[in-house]
Design a protein around this motif. Structure first.
Motif, PDB file in Angstrom:
ATOM      1  N   ASP A  69       0.826  -1.205   0.000  1.00  0.00           N
ATOM      2  CA  ASP A  69       0.000   0.000   0.000  1.00  0.00           C
ATOM      3  C   ASP A  69       0.863   1.259   0.000  1.00  0.00           C
ATOM      4  O   ASP A  69       1.657   1.481   0.924  1.00  0.00           O
ATOM      5  CB  ASP A  69      -0.926  -0.003   1.219  1.00  0.00           C
ATOM      6  CG  ASP A  69      -1.869   1.179   1.211  1.00  0.00           C
ATOM      7  OD1 ASP A  69      -2.816   1.166   0.422  1.00  0.00           O
ATOM      8  OD2 ASP A  69      -1.646   2.125   2.002  1.00  0.00           O
ATOM      9  N   SER A  70       0.702   2.091  -1.021  1.00  0.00           N
ATOM     10  CA  SER A  70       1.526   3.286  -1.167  1.00  0.00           C
ATOM     11  C   SER A  70       1.306   4.284  -0.037  1.00  0.00           C
ATOM     12  O   SER A  70       2.259   4.892   0.461  1.00  0.00           O
ATOM     13  CB  SER A  70       1.236   3.963  -2.511  1.00  0.00           C
ATOM     14  OG  SER A  70       1.637   3.162  -3.588  1.00  0.00           O
ATOM     15  N   ALA A  71       0.053   4.496   0.355  1.00  0.00           N
ATOM     16  CA  ALA A  71      -0.239   5.458   1.409  1.00  0.00           C
ATOM     17  C   ALA A  71       0.392   5.037   2.731  1.00  0.00           C
ATOM     18  O   ALA A  71       0.940   5.861   3.473  1.00  0.00           O
ATOM     19  CB  ALA A  71      -1.750   5.614   1.564  1.00  0.00           C
ATOM     20  N   THR A  72       0.325   3.750   3.020  1.00  0.00           N
ATOM     21  CA  THR A  72       0.964   3.229   4.226  1.00  0.00           C
ATOM     22  C   THR A  72       2.463   3.487   4.187  1.00  0.00           C
ATOM     23  O   THR A  72       3.070   3.888   5.192  1.00  0.00           O
ATOM     24  CB  THR A  72       0.694   1.715   4.371  1.00  0.00           C
ATOM     25  OG1 THR A  72      -0.704   1.508   4.523  1.00  0.00           O
ATOM     26  CG2 THR A  72       1.435   1.126   5.566  1.00  0.00           C
ATOM     27  N   GLN A  73       3.056   3.293   3.028  1.00  0.00           N
ATOM     28  CA  GLN A  73       4.499   3.468   2.922  1.00  0.00           C
ATOM     29  C   GLN A  73       4.908   4.929   3.130  1.00  0.00           C
ATOM     30  O   GLN A  73       5.943   5.204   3.763  1.00  0.00           O
ATOM     31  CB  GLN A  73       4.993   2.966   1.568  1.00  0.00           C
ATOM     32  CG  GLN A  73       6.501   2.862   1.478  1.00  0.00           C
ATOM     33  CD  GLN A  73       6.945   2.054   0.283  1.00  0.00           C
ATOM     34  OE1 GLN A  73       6.642   2.407  -0.847  1.00  0.00           O
ATOM     35  NE2 GLN A  73       7.669   0.968   0.522  1.00  0.00           N
ATOM     36  N   VAL A  74       4.132   5.860   2.617  1.00  0.00           N
ATOM     37  CA  VAL A  74       4.428   7.268   2.847  1.00  0.00           C
ATOM     38  C   VAL A  74       4.476   7.563   4.336  1.00  0.00           C
ATOM     39  O   VAL A  74       5.403   8.203   4.841  1.00  0.00           O
ATOM     40  CB  VAL A  74       3.383   8.174   2.146  1.00  0.00           C
ATOM     41  CG1 VAL A  74       3.548   9.629   2.583  1.00  0.00           C
ATOM     42  CG2 VAL A  74       3.511   8.067   0.628  1.00  0.00           C
ATOM     43  N   SER A  75       3.471   7.083   5.069  1.00  0.00           N
ATOM     44  CA  SER A  75       3.414   7.293   6.511  1.00  0.00           C
ATOM     45  C   SER A  75       4.596   6.631   7.216  1.00  0.00           C
ATOM     46  O   SER A  75       5.199   7.206   8.140  1.00  0.00           O
ATOM     47  CB  SER A  75       2.095   6.739   7.066  1.00  0.00           C
ATOM     48  OG  SER A  75       2.020   6.898   8.461  1.00  0.00           O
ATOM     49  N   GLN A  76       4.948   5.432   6.789  1.00  0.00           N
ATOM     50  CA  GLN A  76       6.057   4.702   7.412  1.00  0.00           C
ATOM     51  C   GLN A  76       7.387   5.427   7.206  1.00  0.00           C
ATOM     52  O   GLN A  76       8.213   5.480   8.127  1.00  0.00           O
ATOM     53  CB  GLN A  76       6.131   3.283   6.845  1.00  0.00           C
ATOM     54  CG  GLN A  76       5.005   2.379   7.302  1.00  0.00           C
ATOM     55  CD  GLN A  76       5.041   1.017   6.626  1.00  0.00           C
ATOM     56  OE1 GLN A  76       5.574   0.863   5.530  1.00  0.00           O
ATOM     57  NE2 GLN A  76       4.465   0.022   7.273  1.00  0.00           N
ATOM     58  N   VAL A  77       7.594   5.972   6.017  1.00  0.00           N
ATOM     59  CA  VAL A  77       8.844   6.688   5.759  1.00  0.00           C
ATOM     60  C   VAL A  77       8.902   7.978   6.572  1.00  0.00           C
ATOM     61  O   VAL A  77       9.968   8.345   7.085  1.00  0.00           O
ATOM     62  CB  VAL A  77       9.016   6.948   4.251  1.00  0.00           C
ATOM     63  CG1 VAL A  77      10.184   7.899   3.989  1.00  0.00           C
ATOM     64  CG2 VAL A  77       9.246   5.631   3.510  1.00  0.00           C
ATOM     65  N   GLN A  78       7.787   8.658   6.726  1.00  0.00           N
ATOM     66  CA  GLN A  78       7.759   9.839   7.590  1.00  0.00           C
ATOM     67  C   GLN A  78       8.205   9.461   9.006  1.00  0.00           C
ATOM     68  O   GLN A  78       8.975  10.183   9.646  1.00  0.00           O
ATOM     69  CB  GLN A  78       6.355  10.436   7.628  1.00  0.00           C
ATOM     70  CG  GLN A  78       5.957  11.172   6.365  1.00  0.00           C
ATOM     71  CD  GLN A  78       4.537  11.695   6.449  1.00  0.00           C
ATOM     72  OE1 GLN A  78       3.578  10.918   6.479  1.00  0.00           O
ATOM     73  NE2 GLN A  78       4.380  13.004   6.476  1.00  0.00           N
ATOM     74  N   ASP A  79       7.721   8.321   9.475  1.00  0.00           N
ATOM     75  CA  ASP A  79       8.086   7.863  10.817  1.00  0.00           C
ATOM     76  C   ASP A  79       9.569   7.508  10.899  1.00  0.00           C
ATOM     77  O   ASP A  79      10.242   7.834  11.887  1.00  0.00           O
ATOM     78  CB  ASP A  79       7.234   6.652  11.209  1.00  0.00           C
ATOM     79  CG  ASP A  79       7.502   6.183  12.627  1.00  0.00           C
ATOM     80  OD1 ASP A  79       7.316   6.978  13.566  1.00  0.00           O
ATOM     81  OD2 ASP A  79       7.940   5.023  12.793  1.00  0.00           O
ATOM     82  N   LEU A  80      10.093   6.853   9.865  1.00  0.00           N
ATOM     83  CA  LEU A  80      11.520   6.517   9.840  1.00  0.00           C
ATOM     84  C   LEU A  80      12.370   7.783   9.904  1.00  0.00           C
ATOM     85  O   LEU A  80      13.364   7.840  10.629  1.00  0.00           O
ATOM     86  CB  LEU A  80      11.862   5.731   8.573  1.00  0.00           C
ATOM     87  CG  LEU A  80      11.394   4.278   8.492  1.00  0.00           C
ATOM     88  CD1 LEU A  80      11.669   3.711   7.102  1.00  0.00           C
ATOM     89  CD2 LEU A  80      12.074   3.425   9.558  1.00  0.00           C
ATOM     90  N   LEU A  81      11.977   8.798   9.154  1.00  0.00           N
ATOM     91  CA  LEU A  81      12.744  10.038   9.135  1.00  0.00           C
ATOM     92  C   LEU A  81      12.714  10.742  10.492  1.00  0.00           C
ATOM     93  O   LEU A  81      13.678  11.413  10.870  1.00  0.00           O
ATOM     94  CB  LEU A  81      12.211  10.967   8.040  1.00  0.00           C
ATOM     95  CG  LEU A  81      12.445  10.485   6.605  1.00  0.00           C
ATOM     96  CD1 LEU A  81      11.657  11.326   5.609  1.00  0.00           C
ATOM     97  CD2 LEU A  81      13.929  10.495   6.256  1.00  0.00           C
ATOM     98  N   SER A  82      11.633  10.555  11.224  1.00  0.00           N
ATOM     99  CA  SER A  82      11.555  11.155  12.560  1.00  0.00           C
ATOM    100  C   SER A  82      12.487  10.468  13.548  1.00  0.00           C
ATOM    101  O   SER A  82      12.756  10.993  14.635  1.00  0.00           O
ATOM    102  CB  SER A  82      10.115  11.097  13.086  1.00  0.00           C
ATOM    103  OG  SER A  82       9.762   9.779  13.476  1.00  0.00           O
TER     104      SER A  82
END
Length: 311
Positions: A69-82
């Motif tokens: 899921d692309s939307a899930t991945q966007v959220s996950q990468v935001q979290d990784l960057l944090s």
């Protein structure tokens, strides 16, 4: 689609709020690994390789799974960057929204190493993949030759618009163009490159085209499903099936005669190379923007070596 648009809008807002941060790490200490879908054996092999090799180097890896899921991945990468990662190893979950995670990482000066799939408009700092055009050409040429250089052919695609789907289509079409007596009667796209999809798609296509002699399925999961559909159909003739990836279950299936050929990718090497590229990029070293690896045409004749020791 509504959910993806919402996540994209949120990501754009977040990227404007996050002040760019320049990594001061002399060496990579923490890597974010964003994987498309860990239900796929291919991605699991890369994950295991990255984590094992990074662990040997004392590098922490934080792995997230988008489950396609692309939307899930966007959220996950935001979290990784944090979490202040030094580099992002990124396998896009699909063509939709694929540019957003790389854009977010670059906004914080976090280097991006793409594996298997690149993002048009926001490519990784380096892209590591198999030369899928050349390998798909070899797979399709093999099954066409096995069928006597003629016949009715089906193509079961991967997820539409992704890098491997486009490249494997191009490579197979190059082979088909060399054989005027081969006719591609129908093509259909999957969403998850899965065995269940391979079965359902092939089963439906065989009902419309029971004279099919050749099937190219663009991933081993799809090929396993296609082989199952051919078996259930009870056709009175041989169907030659090619896959792609070199998944563990598929290699064993080829050994056992379930289907005919695959292209075994160097998944272990991809994972190690990605970690090395993360280290180089964090240090400021130059790397090649595209790094294509060879895959090996794998049949019953040479499959045992890959089962014993996957590259």
């Amino acid at each position: 689609m509504k959910m993806i648009k919402t996540m994209l809008a949120s990501a754009v807002v977040a990227s404007t709020l996050l002040a760019p941060m320049t990594s001061s790490a002399a060496e990579v200490k923490k890597i974010g690994l964003a994987v498309a879908n860990l239900q796929a054996n291919f991605f699991n092999q890369i994950k295991q390789s990255v984590e094992a090799y990074a662990g040997d180097k004392g590098i922490q890896v934080i792995t997230v799974d988008a489950r396609g899921d692309s939307a899930t991945q966007v959220s996950q990468v935001q979290d990784l960057l944090s979490q202040n990662i030094d580099a992002l190893i990124y396998i896009p979950a699909g063509a939709a929204a694929a540019t957003v995670p790389a854009r977010l990482a670059h906004a914080q000066d976090v280097p991006v190493i793409n594996i298997d799939r690149n993002a048009d408009g926001e490519p990784g700092d380096t892209f590591i993949a198999t030369d899928s055009v050349a390998s798909a050409y070899q797979v399709c040429k093999h099954i066409i030759n096995e069928a006597g250089n003629k016949g009715t052919m089906l193509m079961v695609h991967g997820q539409k618009g992704t890098t491997p789907e486009r490249d494997r289509t191009e490579g197979c079409n190059k082979a088909i163009a060399e054989y005027p007596d081969v006719k591609v009667v129908e093509e259909q796209w999957s969403q998850m490159w899965s065995q269940d999809e391979g079965f359902q798609i092939t089963q439906n296509l065989l009902q419309a085209h029971p004279d099919t002699d050749i099937i190219f399925a663009q991933a081993d999961g799809l090929a396993l499903g296609a082989a199952q559909a051919v078996k259930v159909a009870g056709l009175d003739h041989r169907v030659y099936i090619g896959g792609f990836d070199g998944d563990t279950a598929a290699l064993e299936a080829i050994r056992d005669g379930v289907f005919d050929v695959t292209a075994t990718q160097q998944t272990q090497k991809m994972g190690r190379l990605a970690v090395d590229m993360a280290d180089k990029l964090v240090k400021g070293d130059k790397v090649e923007p595209v790094q294509l690896l060879d895959a090996t045409l794998t049949t019953k004749d040479n499959v045992d070596g890959f089962i014993a020791n996957h590259p």
